[in-house]
Write an enzyme that holds these catalytic residues in place. Structure first.
Site, mmCIF file in Angstrom:
data_model
loop_
_atom_site.group_PDB
_atom_site.id
_atom_site.type_symbol
_atom_site.label_atom_id
_atom_site.label_comp_id
_atom_site.label_asym_id
_atom_site.label_seq_id
_atom_site.Cartn_x
_atom_site.Cartn_y
_atom_site.Cartn_z
ATOM 1 N N GLU A 251 65.381 -1.671 4.208
ATOM 2 C CA GLU A 251 64.584 -0.947 3.212
ATOM 3 C C GLU A 251 64.287 0.411 3.842
ATOM 4 O O GLU A 251 63.463 0.511 4.750
ATOM 5 C CB GLU A 251 63.309 -1.718 2.878
ATOM 6 C CG GLU A 251 62.635 -1.261 1.601
ATOM 7 C CD GLU A 251 61.842 0.029 1.783
ATOM 8 O OE1 GLU A 251 62.350 1.095 1.352
ATOM 9 O OE2 GLU A 251 60.761 -0.023 2.363
ATOM 10 N N CYS A 285 57.401 5.476 0.836
ATOM 11 C CA CYS A 285 58.842 5.615 0.624
ATOM 12 C C CYS A 285 59.189 5.801 -0.843
ATOM 13 O O CYS A 285 60.230 6.372 -1.166
ATOM 14 C CB CYS A 285 59.578 4.411 1.206
ATOM 15 S SG CYS A 285 59.046 2.817 0.552
#
Length: 515
Positions: A251, A285
């Site tokens: 990720e 993010c």
């Protein structure tokens, strides 16, 4: 100052590892004022191997538990999280510099993930019957088994929530874990593991240290690695994992775009973009870093965003909207991006400065107008409170610009015409999209979380995030015990010719698509 190794409020217990007296230590400091929070040992490769060994010894008993039994234990973990929520939130806030609300919301998000995973795991991990076509004399099913030990390497921006994104699925699937928290937030990781293990079973080991400790975990004999962080670090981990053919889930970063259509509610879009960018000081993010707004709405959106940004407060006080930049050198990166953009013609319309008057690690919420798609500010992850406004000709142009990026983690679209919005959703090359909102997909635990291209691969959250950490085993059994096995008859006396097999093929499917 937190004092690891003692019991009481805001304390954690840390395994010291080998040669305690000579072991170097890693200090954790509050980015708001530089005060020490505590320290942890720097674990070396031998310590990492020991931690993996302990996790491996603990895994079989946990793996033999049924998914329902594991789900019950996840609820006990949730109970311990709730009981020690204030303590965990205090450590999160101290190590990251985020406001109290953000820290407590992070703990709540951890509890939500454990809740969802406990609800879904018994069904998701149950043996799954599938068609035995064309061998109808067989029963076919898929069983889901643990990998064994999973290494979880997590960042500093959400030092409890991000590891739980992986750990909830890791544990539900019957694995144990070795957690390597960021060197900026080690005490949060240690306390999180302590709370998880306090529920009654030693499911998570912790190793602390710098990049060398993470490299040792990447090179260890764990059975899978879950990493959240930058693409650059991911490449190092992947090279190390490749030596053992260790599977990974990655990720990674994002450069998330919001597309604002001609018929959008501009005020709502502007408020959402400001909150979606400046939350957690932009250190998310899936933060909204780019707004692609049609020229029809450009000025109205810019002015609405300015008004919304002017209401955002920043500072060391724990009730402010925006706290510190956790990693102070990142401010240099932010300033360089802004200098490059303004030199190339963009205009800072809100903020744009570090705030040394507030402390050593604060930066104003910033809006930059007139950003072009070729600027670094529009293409590279900023990881700070900077919102870029990029005017585009139309929705087609917006989709093209949004996709012309190395990243593809999440995004959003604002518009009223459902057909136009659905078309954007179809063409927007990203792992998740929120419609008339932002960040929403990450807050729905039933949805998978992950990206495409340089934003990574594999999925956390949802059913996919549980099965990500389970090995599917194919099982075929005979419906009737008296029937001979298929393979045993292959060299028998009744063996069809190649021509007969070809005839069957033509009869079944030689005249069209068929069923």
């Amino acid at each position: 100052m937190f004092r690891p190794g003692t019991k009481g409020s805001s304390t954690v217990t840390i395994t010291e590892g080998h040669d305690v007296d000579a072991r170097p230590r890693l200090s954790s400091a509050d980015p708001r004022d530089g005060r020490g929070v505590g320290s942890v040992p720097v674990h070396d490769a031998a310590d990492v191997a020991d931690a993996v060994g302990r996790a491996r010894a603990d895994q079989p008993a946990w793996g033999r538990c049924s998914p329902a039994e594991r789900a019950d234990h996840l609820r006990r973990i949730r109970g311990r999280l709730a009981a020690r929520a204030g303590e965990l939130a205090e450590v999160i806030a101290a190590e990251t510099g985020k406001p109290d609300f953000d820290a407590m919301a992070e703990v709540l998000s951890c509890a939500v993930l454990f809740t969802h995973t406990a609800r879904r795991a018994p069904k998701v991990l149950a043996p799954e019957k599938v068609s035995a076509f064309p061998l109808y004399v067989k029963r076919a099913e898929i069983r889901y088994e643990p990998y064994g030990v999973v290494g979880v390497i997590s960042p500093w921006n959400y030092p409890a929530f991000v590891p739980v994104q992986a750990l909830s699925g890791v544990l539900a699937a019957g694995n144990t874990a070795v957690l390597k928290p960021s060197e900026l937030t080690p005490l949060t990781g240690v306390l999180l593991a302590e709370i998880i293990n306090e529920a009654g079973l030693p499911l998570v080991q912790v190793v602390t240290g710098d990049g060398a400790t993470g490299a040792a975990l990447s090179s260890s004999d764990v059975d899978k690695i879950a990493f959240t962080g930058s693409p650059a670090t991911a490449r190092h981990i992947l090279r190390a994992a490749a030596e053992h053919l260790t599977p990974t889930v990655m990720e990674l970063g994002g450069k998330d775009a919001m597309i604002v259509c001609d018929d959008a509610d501009v005020e709502a879009a502007a408020r959402t973009a400001v909150a979606g960018c400046f939350a957690n000081a932009g250190q998310t993010c899936i933060a909204v870093e780019r707004v692609l707004v049609t020229r029809t709405n450009h000025v109205a959106f810019r002015d609405a965003a300015i008004r919304a940004a002017q209401r955002v407060t920043v500072g060391p006080e724990r009730t402010k909207h925006v706290g510190a930049i956790t990693q102070p050198p990142q401010i240099d990166v932010i300033e360089q991006r802004l200098r490059d953009a303004t030199t190339a013609g963009a205009t800072v319309v809100v903020g744009g400065h570090r705030r040394d008057d507030l402390g050593a690690s604060f930066f104003e919420p910033t809006i930059v107008d007139g950003v072009r798609p070729d600027m670094a500010l529009a293409r590279e992850e900023t990881f700070g409170p900077v919102l870029s406004i990029i005017p585009v000709d139309d929705v087609d142009d917006a989709v093209r610009v949004a996709n012309d990026c190395d990243y593809g983690l999440a995004g959003s679209v604002f518009g009223r015409d459902r057909r136009v919005v659905d078309d954007v959703v179809e063409r927007f090359a990203t792992g998740a999209i929120s419609v008339n909102d932002a960040l929403a997909t990450a807050l729905v635990p039933g949805l998978p979380f992950g990206g495409v291209r340089s934003s990574g691969f594999g999925r956390l959250h949802g059913d996919a995030g549980i099965r990500e950490f389970a090995v599917p085993k194919a099982v075929a059994t005979s419906r009737l015990a008296v029937l001979p096995g298929l393979t045993a008859s292959m060299f028998g006396s009744v063996r069809p010719s190649a021509a007969q097999v070809g005839t069957v093929l033509r009869v079944l499917w030689g005249r069209g698509a068929g069923a």
